[in-house]
Design an enzyme around this catalytic site. Sequence first.
Site, PDB file in Angstrom:
ATOM      1  CB  CYS A 114      -0.897  -0.028   1.272  1.00 46.39           C
ATOM      2  SG  CYS A 114      -2.128  -1.240   1.029  1.00 46.39           S
ATOM      3  CG  HIS A 249      -2.862   3.691   2.208  1.00 43.13           C
ATOM      4  ND1 HIS A 249      -3.507   3.428   0.909  1.00 43.13           N
ATOM      5  CD2 HIS A 249      -3.132   2.610   2.854  1.00 43.13           C
ATOM      6  CE1 HIS A 249      -3.738   2.153   0.927  1.00 43.13           C
ATOM      7  NE2 HIS A 249      -3.513   1.630   2.376  1.00 43.13           N
ATOM      8  CG  ASN A 279      -6.381  -0.539   1.293  1.00 42.49           C
ATOM      9  OD1 ASN A 279      -5.863   0.065   0.316  1.00 42.49           O
ATOM     10  ND2 ASN A 279      -5.917  -1.022   2.443  1.00 42.49           N
TER      11      ASN A 279
HETATM   12  N1  ACO Z   1     -18.062  -8.238  10.044  1.00 43.85           N
HETATM   13  C1  ACO Z   1     -18.275  -8.378  11.310  1.00 43.85           C
HETATM   14  N2  ACO Z   1     -17.452  -8.882  12.126  1.00 43.85           N
HETATM   15  C2  ACO Z   1     -16.480  -8.756  11.924  1.00 43.85           C
HETATM   16  C3  ACO Z   1     -15.861  -8.649  10.444  1.00 43.85           C
HETATM   17  C4  ACO Z   1     -16.972  -8.349   9.593  1.00 43.85           C
HETATM   18  N3  ACO Z   1     -16.474  -8.157   8.408  1.00 43.85           N
HETATM   19  N4  ACO Z   1     -14.598  -8.654  10.592  1.00 43.85           N
HETATM   20  C5  ACO Z   1     -14.092  -8.936  11.859  1.00 43.85           C
HETATM   21  N5  ACO Z   1     -15.152  -9.188  12.837  1.00 43.85           N
HETATM   22  C6  ACO Z   1     -15.285  -9.697  13.971  1.00 43.85           C
HETATM   23  C7  ACO Z   1     -14.047 -10.285  14.668  1.00 43.85           C
HETATM   24  O1  ACO Z   1     -14.263 -11.526  14.292  1.00 43.85           O
HETATM   25  C8  ACO Z   1     -14.138  -9.928  15.971  1.00 43.85           C
HETATM   26  O2  ACO Z   1     -15.083 -10.521  16.665  1.00 43.85           O
HETATM   27  P1  ACO Z   1     -14.632 -11.345  18.254  1.00 43.85           P
HETATM   28  O3  ACO Z   1     -14.600  -9.963  19.035  1.00 43.85           O
HETATM   29  O4  ACO Z   1     -15.809 -12.129  18.452  1.00 43.85           O
HETATM   30  O5  ACO Z   1     -13.423 -12.004  18.019  1.00 43.85           O
HETATM   31  C9  ACO Z   1     -14.550  -8.337  16.038  1.00 43.85           C
HETATM   32  O6  ACO Z   1     -15.084  -8.204  14.900  1.00 43.85           O
HETATM   33  C10 ACO Z   1     -13.373  -7.382  16.175  1.00 43.85           C
HETATM   34  O7  ACO Z   1     -12.448  -7.653  15.177  1.00 43.85           O
HETATM   35  P2  ACO Z   1     -11.033  -6.944  15.092  1.00 43.85           P
HETATM   36  O8  ACO Z   1     -10.322  -7.475  13.913  1.00 43.85           O
HETATM   37  O9  ACO Z   1     -10.365  -6.662  16.388  1.00 43.85           O
HETATM   38  O10 ACO Z   1     -11.857  -5.417  14.607  1.00 43.85           O
HETATM   39  P3  ACO Z   1     -11.199  -4.161  14.168  1.00 43.85           P
HETATM   40  O11 ACO Z   1     -11.877  -3.130  14.889  1.00 43.85           O
HETATM   41  O12 ACO Z   1      -9.534  -4.255  14.395  1.00 43.85           O
HETATM   42  O13 ACO Z   1     -11.400  -4.015  12.746  1.00 43.85           O
HETATM   43  C11 ACO Z   1     -10.081  -4.061  10.588  1.00 43.85           C
HETATM   44  C12 ACO Z   1     -10.896  -4.737  11.635  1.00 43.85           C
HETATM   45  C13 ACO Z   1     -11.231  -3.138  10.020  1.00 43.85           C
HETATM   46  C14 ACO Z   1      -9.735  -5.099   9.620  1.00 43.85           C
HETATM   47  C15 ACO Z   1      -8.998  -3.200  11.203  1.00 43.85           C
HETATM   48  O14 ACO Z   1      -8.209  -4.021  11.808  1.00 43.85           O
HETATM   49  C16 ACO Z   1      -8.155  -2.683  10.038  1.00 43.85           C
HETATM   50  O15 ACO Z   1      -8.552  -1.491   9.348  1.00 43.85           O
HETATM   51  N6  ACO Z   1      -6.829  -2.905  10.213  1.00 43.85           N
HETATM   52  C17 ACO Z   1      -5.814  -2.122   9.508  1.00 43.85           C
HETATM   53  C18 ACO Z   1      -5.800  -2.511   8.076  1.00 43.85           C
HETATM   54  C19 ACO Z   1      -4.669  -1.804   7.307  1.00 43.85           C
HETATM   55  O16 ACO Z   1      -4.433  -0.741   7.466  1.00 43.85           O
HETATM   56  N7  ACO Z   1      -3.850  -2.699   6.643  1.00 43.85           N
HETATM   57  C20 ACO Z   1      -2.810  -2.010   5.942  1.00 43.85           C
HETATM   58  C21 ACO Z   1      -2.845  -1.570   4.506  1.00 43.85           C
HETATM   59  S1  ACO Z   1      -3.131  -2.829   3.534  1.00 43.85           S
HETATM   60  C22 ACO Z   1      -1.868  -3.658   2.737  1.00 43.85           C
HETATM   61  O17 ACO Z   1      -0.790  -2.956   2.872  1.00 43.85           O
HETATM   62  C23 ACO Z   1      -2.325  -4.291   1.523  1.00 43.85           C
END
Ligand code: ACO
Length: 322
Positions: A114, A249, A279
């Site tokens: 990214c 980004h 993204n």
């Molecule tokens: N819908 C519903 N529930 C979900 C979903 C979904 N799509 N995805 C995860 N959950 C659940 C999980 O299972 C978890 O449930 P649990 O508490 O029962 O275990 C709960 O939601 C919380 O999960 P987290 O992973 O802690 O959720 P978070 O608030 O961190 O959000 C997300 C997830 C959106 C993926 C976030 O972590 C994020 O944006 N991360 C960064 C991504 C990023 O910046 N990547 C870098 C760039 S990409 C690249 O370089 C290719």
Amino acid sequence: MMRYTRIIGTGGYLPKRVVTNIDISQTVDTSDAWIYERTGIRSRRVAGSDETASSMGEIAARQAIETAGIEAEEIDLIIVATGTPDRIYPSTGCLLQQRLNIQNCVAFDIQAACSGSVFALSIADQYIKSGAADKVLVVGSEICSRVVDWTDRGTCILFGDGAGAVLLEASGQAGILSTHIHSDGGYEDLLYLPNPQSAAKANRDESGYINMRGNEVFKVAVNTLGRIVDETLAANNMQQSEVDWLVPHQANTRIIAATAKKLKMSMDNVILTLETQGNTSSASVLLALNEGIRDGRIQRGHVVLMEAFGAGFTWGSALIKY
Ligand code: ACO
């Protein structure tokens, strides 16, 4: 005379097909409300089966060339940032060179997930400042929809397809004020896209899809982007208040909001495309830049901070006087 790198044109392309959160919630256990609240995304674009990183990049590039009012043959370097190349080789840069019918230029790809377009901007700036190139085309183009597991709700909600382009030219006037790029290869396990062919040969059971431990990536991203804001301002002896626009980004609104807060900046001064694009990996910063310039928010003379964070980990920034 000091040589600077100036932006003379931008372009962008988004595939036609829109996939909404509601569409995704038909196939995986998620909801529009959950996705929007946690990420800021409502929909993303998905490329057609006939599209490739080079075909989308060509459309964005032609728009940038037209805006700049130059001939494609004037370009002496093409850098394409992509994690989803048409082929491993020839590079997507070479394929784009052919599509643009440019005989005499150098073309290559860079891969920094990214952060790709910020890395490419940094490379372009070094070539221009040193006198090695006069006109450089930087393109970020991605078909993320082909490398996400559409049954994995942790990743399939996040990504989208698109291409952004920027044309850069040597100038006596700033321009790019500074670029800062970094890597830390110690985080492979938190975010990776396997190469299924080499994984199979090495007896590793890996799919060809993005693997991400989202929550852990999130925390590192917020801290790292905070540090790059400090580093960029310090290098230019600038205060937060001197930055007019943040062009981040587009991974997650909460990550972007934390960076804006670090800049003591209102979200009104942030170019956001996430809601309708998701993204788009290395395309996202250039797509946002293009949008901010085309709709007139970013004006000549404004100071713009671009930043990105991605797999590697890689991260970087570019401070620009537009
Ligand atoms: N819908 C519903 N529930 C979900 C979903 C979904 N799509 N995805 C995860 N959950 C659940 C999980 O299972 C978890 O449930 P649990 O508490 O029962 O275990 C709960 O939601 C919380 O999960 P987290 O992973 O802690 O959720 P978070 O608030 O961190 O959000 C997300 C997830 C959106 C993926 C976030 O972590 C994020 O944006 N991360 C960064 C991504 C990023 O910046 N990547 C870098 C760039 S990409 C690249 O370089 C290719």
